[in-house]
Design an enzyme around this catalytic site. Structure first.
Site, PDB file in Angstrom:
ATOM      1  N   ARG A 161       0.851  -1.190   0.000  1.00 26.59           N
ATOM      2  CA  ARG A 161       0.000   0.000   0.000  1.00 26.59           C
ATOM      3  C   ARG A 161       0.880   1.232   0.000  1.00 26.59           C
ATOM      4  O   ARG A 161       2.014   1.215   0.498  1.00 26.59           O
ATOM      5  CB  ARG A 161      -0.915   0.014   1.223  1.00 26.59           C
ATOM      6  CG  ARG A 161      -1.848  -1.188   1.326  1.00 26.59           C
ATOM      7  CD  ARG A 161      -2.686  -1.111   2.583  1.00 26.59           C
ATOM      8  NE  ARG A 161      -3.604  -2.243   2.714  1.00 26.59           N
ATOM      9  CZ  ARG A 161      -3.313  -3.362   3.372  1.00 26.59           C
ATOM     10  NH1 ARG A 161      -2.128  -3.490   3.962  1.00 26.59           N
ATOM     11  NH2 ARG A 161      -4.191  -4.345   3.446  1.00 26.59           N
ATOM     12  N   LYS A 186      -2.195  -2.343   7.706  1.00 26.78           N
ATOM     13  CA  LYS A 186      -3.417  -2.005   8.427  1.00 26.78           C
ATOM     14  C   LYS A 186      -3.566  -2.874   9.669  1.00 26.78           C
ATOM     15  O   LYS A 186      -3.101  -4.008   9.697  1.00 26.78           O
ATOM     16  CB  LYS A 186      -4.641  -2.188   7.517  1.00 26.78           C
ATOM     17  CG  LYS A 186      -4.784  -1.144   6.422  1.00 26.78           C
ATOM     18  CD  LYS A 186      -6.068  -1.371   5.649  1.00 26.78           C
ATOM     19  CE  LYS A 186      -6.285  -0.296   4.586  1.00 26.78           C
ATOM     20  NZ  LYS A 186      -7.543  -0.515   3.846  1.00 26.78           N
ATOM     21  N   HIS A 259      -1.698   2.323  -6.322  1.00 26.45           N
ATOM     22  CA  HIS A 259      -2.564   1.166  -6.091  1.00 26.45           C
ATOM     23  C   HIS A 259      -2.674   0.296  -7.335  1.00 26.45           C
ATOM     24  O   HIS A 259      -2.943  -0.911  -7.231  1.00 26.45           O
ATOM     25  CB  HIS A 259      -3.950   1.627  -5.649  1.00 26.45           C
ATOM     26  CG  HIS A 259      -4.725   0.556  -4.938  1.00 26.45           C
ATOM     27  ND1 HIS A 259      -4.454   0.181  -3.646  1.00 26.45           N
ATOM     28  CD2 HIS A 259      -5.740  -0.240  -5.359  1.00 26.45           C
ATOM     29  CE1 HIS A 259      -5.276  -0.782  -3.283  1.00 26.45           C
ATOM     30  NE2 HIS A 259      -6.062  -1.068  -4.304  1.00 26.45           N
ATOM     31  N   ARG A 262      -0.194  -2.280  -7.002  1.00 27.63           N
ATOM     32  CA  ARG A 262      -0.636  -3.310  -6.047  1.00 27.63           C
ATOM     33  C   ARG A 262      -1.522  -4.334  -6.756  1.00 27.63           C
ATOM     34  O   ARG A 262      -1.359  -5.545  -6.574  1.00 27.63           O
ATOM     35  CB  ARG A 262      -1.384  -2.637  -4.900  1.00 27.63           C
ATOM     36  CG  ARG A 262      -1.905  -3.581  -3.823  1.00 27.63           C
ATOM     37  CD  ARG A 262      -2.399  -2.764  -2.633  1.00 27.63           C
ATOM     38  NE  ARG A 262      -3.143  -3.548  -1.666  1.00 27.63           N
ATOM     39  CZ  ARG A 262      -2.586  -4.278  -0.706  1.00 27.63           C
ATOM     40  NH1 ARG A 262      -1.271  -4.338  -0.621  1.00 27.63           N
ATOM     41  NH2 ARG A 262      -3.322  -4.953   0.156  1.00 27.63           N
TER      42      ARG A 262
END
Length: 337
Positions: A161, A186, A259, A262
């Site tokens: 991220r 996270k 992203h 990702r």
């Protein structure tokens, strides 16, 4: 309740509830902060009072609905943004309900406001040809050349991220064999991702170029030596990918964000036959359902699956034309069976 009570509730919500009790990271706290700031400013405008003079009674069900309409109609936010703001307000009013039970019915009405359904955004990723063209087209000279190549490599290599990359410190890198990186994701969770030899080599050269012996500083820094923020990384990635010249996908995103790398890492891992549970751990997903969405991105895997499932259709021994095609009515042909 006094006007000071609202300020006390907001302060307790952020300091006590979000940070001390839930243990949210600073980036998540800022998301709640932005939502509550927008909401309080909207309520103050609607009530014709300063924010400092608002009371909890001003934060009513009707104003929450009006605020959600304001986000979509005046601020032109997408449904996803509207839902994110509503989720933050749900959390806030759930906290306030415990402190102000006299208005519990009002807070229950707010909690019952549903999340609006919306179509899932199209998930796109770069093809291997696009990735190769991107790295082949990166500049070879310049004071930011080494950093920019290392940035794109670690995004593609790890599928990290953007906040994880912005927070990445030198001490989290292990560049000897086998090279790997520890990412802080996270939920205050850590995970290890292996690094390609090329990625490790570039990162070594980048760290040596800093020449200050700082083993705990941020990996990605600006020209002045300050850590790059997530917004700085977004801006840099967008600039580096602006001149991408080979486009093989028909639905290339108008802007390539971190992203996208990702998603690209996930789809290329799946294309290579890596088990989806390994990809889930690689990306740091708490739920396998999130990882399953990446399997929908690539059509190559779908085409391969169709090819594997294809069975030869035996030809009929009747070589003549199909009878019903020559009939004036399909029903007539069915009746003749």
């Amino acid at each position: 309740m006094s006007t000071a009570t609202l300020g006390t509730l907001v302060h307790e919500f952020f300091v006590s509830h979000l940070v001390e009790q839930k243990g949210l990271r600073q980036s998540s706290v800022r998301s709640y902060r932005d939502t509550l700031r927008l909401f309080l400013q909207f309520v103050a405008t609607d009530a014709h009072r300063d924010v400092s003079r608002l009371t909890p009674e001003d934060l009513c069900f009707k104003r929450v609905l009006a605020f959600l309409r304001h986000l979509e109609q005046q601020r032109h936010n997408r449904v996803a943004t509207r839902n994110q703001r509503l989720a933050a307000l749900h959390t806030f009013f759930e906290f306030v309900a415990r402190r102000d039970p006299d208005r519990l019915h009002e807070y229950q009405q707010i909690a019952a406001i549903p999340i609006k359904r919306s179509a899932q955004p199209t998930m796109r990723a770069l093809s291997r040809e696009e990735v190769q063209a991107l790295f082949a087209g990166l500049p070879d000279k310049g004071r930011l050349t080494l950093r920019d190549r290392a940035l794109l490599l670690i995004l593609y290599n790890t599928g990290a991220r953007v906040q994880e990359v912005a927070d990445l410190r030198i001490e989290q890198l292990a560049l000897d064999r086998p090279p790997h990186v520890r990412l802080h994701g996270k939920g205050d969770k850590w995970r290890h991702c292996p690094l390609w030899n090329e990625t490790a080599s570039i990162l070594k050269r980048l760290i040596e170029a800093y020449r200050n012996g700082d083993s705990q500083g941020r990996v990605f820094r600006s020209v002045t030596g300050k850590p790059l923020t997530r917004f700085g990384l977004y801006k840099r990635v967008r600039r580096l990918t602006k001149k991408l010249s080979v486009y093989t996908s028909t639905e290339r995103p108008s802007h390539i964000s971190p992203h996208v790398f990702r998603r690209t890492a996930a789809t290329h891992l799946l294309d290579a036959g890596v088990d989806i549970n390994i990809v889930r751990g690689w990306l740091g997903h708490a739920n396998l359902t999130t990882t399953n969405r990446y399997a929908e991105i690539t059509t190559r895997m779908k085409a391969e699956a169709i090819r594997l499932c294809e069975i030869p259709i035996a030809r009929s021994r009747h070589s003549g034309p199909v009878t019903w095609r020559g009939e004036t009515s399909l029903l007539d042909w069915l009746s003749s069976l």
